[in-house]
Design an enzyme around this catalytic site. Structure first.
Site, short mmCIF file in Angstrom:
data_model
loop_
_atom_site.label_atom_id
_atom_site.label_comp_id
_atom_site.label_asym_id
_atom_site.label_seq_id
_atom_site.Cartn_x
_atom_site.Cartn_y
_atom_site.Cartn_z
N GLU A 235 0.85 -1.20 0.00
CA GLU A 235 0.00 0.00 0.00
C GLU A 235 0.88 1.24 0.00
OE1 GLU A 235 -3.35 -2.01 3.00
OE2 GLU A 235 -1.91 -0.53 3.73
N LYS A 237 2.24 4.58 1.56
CA LYS A 237 2.36 5.12 2.92
C LYS A 237 1.99 6.59 2.85
CE LYS A 237 5.13 5.44 7.04
NZ LYS A 237 4.41 6.65 7.43
N ARG A 242 -2.74 9.30 11.21
CA ARG A 242 -3.25 7.96 11.49
C ARG A 242 -4.47 8.09 12.40
NH1 ARG A 242 -0.33 3.01 12.18
NH2 ARG A 242 -1.85 1.31 12.14
N ARG A 257 -3.38 8.61 16.97
CA ARG A 257 -2.40 7.62 17.43
C ARG A 257 -2.12 7.73 18.91
NH1 ARG A 257 3.05 6.40 14.09
NH2 ARG A 257 3.80 6.08 16.19
N GLU A 285 -6.09 6.50 7.63
CA GLU A 285 -5.34 7.75 7.62
C GLU A 285 -6.25 8.88 7.14
OE1 GLU A 285 -0.98 8.96 7.83
OE2 GLU A 285 -1.88 6.99 8.04
N PHE A 324 -7.50 1.18 5.70
CA PHE A 324 -6.74 0.04 5.19
C PHE A 324 -6.81 -1.19 6.09
CE2 PHE A 324 -3.75 3.28 6.91
CZ PHE A 324 -3.44 2.67 8.12
N ARG A 422 4.95 -2.72 17.67
CA ARG A 422 5.70 -2.61 16.42
C ARG A 422 6.35 -3.95 16.14
NH1 ARG A 422 7.49 1.99 14.18
NH2 ARG A 422 7.28 3.14 16.15
N LYS A 428 7.79 -0.44 6.60
CA LYS A 428 7.58 0.82 5.89
C LYS A 428 8.84 1.18 5.12
CE LYS A 428 8.40 3.48 10.15
NZ LYS A 428 7.82 4.46 11.10
#
EC number: 6.5.1.1
Length: 576
Positions: A235, A237, A242, A257, A285, A324, A422, A428
């Site tokens: 996708e 970025k 976010r 976030r 986003e 997404f 994470r 990314k």
């Protein structure tokens, strides 16, 4: 309160994770369930549950004045104490020792009540009066930690995940059950109550209680990203905010976030999200959007922090929500399902008539081209593609940047949604120019047209529990942004040295640079070459900045690249 302060001291005194967990578990077992529940909040660096909108809204400058008033310390003595300790809580202990009460009379219930009162009032004067009342009853060690609780900067080397482990240990519960319950209810205190009464299994997901966002790990190259997964979704970025959208039939809330409610900043998204007609939680986003293309993040920043967004502002900076991922649907949490399944469910929510960003070519490859969006069509399904080679990733990366996006997200199709964590299931791939998210620790008066304005920023990465300076930048922001930041830094100054001010480490900025170099100038041991500020990260808190380890990774990667180039050069020279 006295025992909690002593427990915090014991936690800070050891660097061993197992010892920290054992100390917390023993403490929790010694308290009543209500006391233990409050304690877990404070030990997690919070004054209220994660899902609550309430905040204390107390800056370091207010605390500085209150502590100075209670201690009778001069400005010079306060400054010396702060310089010596580098922490407002520790400085408080230093100046109140011998002045504060010797006997402890403060209970956790009273502390919680005072925090609620502080959050309920507005204005520095009203908040200061309540803080004076609270700290006046505290012993010096208690005052130290009350100040730390208020600032949210506990700095004892304890993470919420370790508090979860302590709860499991204290009450003999499975750690996985504790973590899942905390994720579902969004309240570490309530999680403890459930654990204490053996009711973790009753925890249920509730709409409008935001969950932590799954985060991606940076990849240095298309080759590195491609090597991670056999099957991946690709996708764009996006360079936006976010946002997690919680939707029911009669209510919509949008969370950032940092889990703040930002719905009021984007009122035009509410009817579009309601039109989905499903009870869902979406991850996506928010983009500033005009003429079928995302605008620069600086445009989107104009919308942040506004409670009342005028029609003129909505026309000037129109927004869309690009989704997404799907976290909750049909009364069920779906985060444990593989991404491929969640993506299919999300596709099912968008009917044929709904706006989509995916144009599929005859080969079944998503073109990633944006569709035109009408004002009524503000919720969009993010386009997805597949890449069969690093070269295809490079092509998609270049195309994403041509559209003004930051780069690519590469996601393992089998991955579950790791709430608040994470990992390498999402990668990314961003611009070739290296970037770090850092926090401003000091500001300096500028020169020339910026003389008298705090425009030169010293910034830090996180090294364990410490903030370690790594560079200084003065370019990249607009004059308007610098003026706004000048105002903020003056109001949140911790120590004023005249030309330079040490400030509350709250402002996160994204900096770009050409290289990381070894340096004795900064505490991190590194310096950034040609740093410039890309943007202010209003959507990030100080705990989300990049780490010293990340800077070291970039440094090592540069070294290896240079070594490979030298090796290639030597080979060519030998062959000629």
């Amino acid at each position: 309160m006295q025992l909690l302060a002593q427990t915090c001291e014991a936690i800070a005194a050891t660097s061993k994770k197992t010892e920290k967990i054992a100390i917390v578990a023993t403490y929790l077992q010694s308290r009543t369930v209500p006391e233990a529940a409050l304690s877990t909040l404070f030990l997690s660096g919070r004054t209220f549950a994660a899902h609550e909108e309430r905040t204390l809204q107390v800056g370091g400058s207010i605390l500085w004045r209150v502590v100075g008033e209670l201690s009778g310390a001069s400005e010079a003595k306060m400054t010396a104490a702060y310089k010596r300790h580098g922490d407002l809580g520790d400085a408080t202990l230093g100046v109140l020792r011998g002045v504060a009460p010797e006997e402890s009379t403060l209970t956790l219930k009273e502390v919680d009540y005072m925090f609620q009162q502080i959050a309920a009032v507005s204005g520095p004067a009203a908040k200061s009066r309540l803080i004076v009342t609270l700290l006046a009853r505290a012993t010096a060690p208690e005052a130290k930690y009350l100040v730390k609780f208020i600032t949210g900067e506990l700095r004892i080397g304890l993470k919420e995940s370790q508090v979860e482990e302590a709860i499991a240990k204290a009450y003999g519960r499975e750690l996985a059950e504790v973590r899942r319950a905390n994720m579902l209810v969004g309240d570490i205190g309530e999680t403890l109550v459930l654990a204490a009464h053996d009711k973790l299994a009753t925890a249920r997901m509730r709409l409008f209680h935001p969950m932590g966002f799954m985060l991606a790990t940076p990849a240095e190259s298309a080759n590195e990203a491609f090597a991670e997964f056999e099957h991946a979704i690709v996708e764009d970025k996006y360079d936006g905010i976010r946002a997690q959208a919680h939707i029911s039939r009669d209510k919509v809330r949008i969370f950032s976030r940092t889990l703040d409610d930002i719905t009021d900043s984007f009122p035009e998204l509410i009817p579009a999200l309601k039109a989905i007609e499903h009870e869902v939680i979406l991850d996506g986003e928010i983009l500033a959007w005009r003429c079928g293309q995302a605008l620069a993040f600086s445009e989107l920043q104009k919308r942040l922090g506004r409670k009342n967004v005028s029609a003129a502002m909505q026309r000037e900076v129109p927004v869309s929500y690009v989704t997404f991922d799907l976290l909750y649907a049909k009364g069920q949490l779906v985060i444990d399902r593989p991404l491929q399944e969640r993506a299919a469910m999300l596709d099912g929510i968008f009917s044929e008539g709904a706006p989509r960003l995916v144009n599929v070519d005859p080969h079944g490859q998503a073109s990633l081209m944006f569709a035109e969006v009408t004002p009524e069509q503000r919720v969009l399904r993010a386009p997805q593609a597949r890449a069969d080679s690093p070269e295809e990733l490079d092509r998609l990366f270049a195309a994403a940047q041509e559209r003004g996006n930051e780069g690519l997200m590469i996601k393992d199709i089998h991955s579950a949604y790791a709430v608040g964590r994470r990992g390498k299931s999402w990668l990314k791939l961003k611009r070739e120019l290296a970037m770090l998210d850092v926090v401003v620790t000091a500001v300096e008066l500028g020169h020339g047209k910026r003389a008298g304005i705090l425009s030169d920023y010293t910034f830090a990465v996180r090294g364990g529990e410490e903030l370690l300076n790594i560079g200084k930048a003065y370019s990249g922001l607009t004059d308007k942004e610098i003026a706004e930041m000048d105002e903020w830094f003056r109001a949140h100054t911790l120590v004023d040295h005249g030309f330079v001010r040490e400030v509350e480490p709250k402002i996160v900025i994204e900096v770009a640079f050409n290289a990381v170099m070894k340096s004795d100038r900064h505490a991190s041991g590194f310096a950034l070459r040609f740093p410039r500020i890309l943007r202010i990260r209003d959507d990030k808190g100080g705990e989300e900045i990049d780490t010293l380890e990340r800077a070291e990774e970039i440094y090592r990667s540069q070294f290896h690249q240079r070594t490979r180039r030298i090796h290639r050069g030597d080979t060519k020279a030998q062959s000629s």
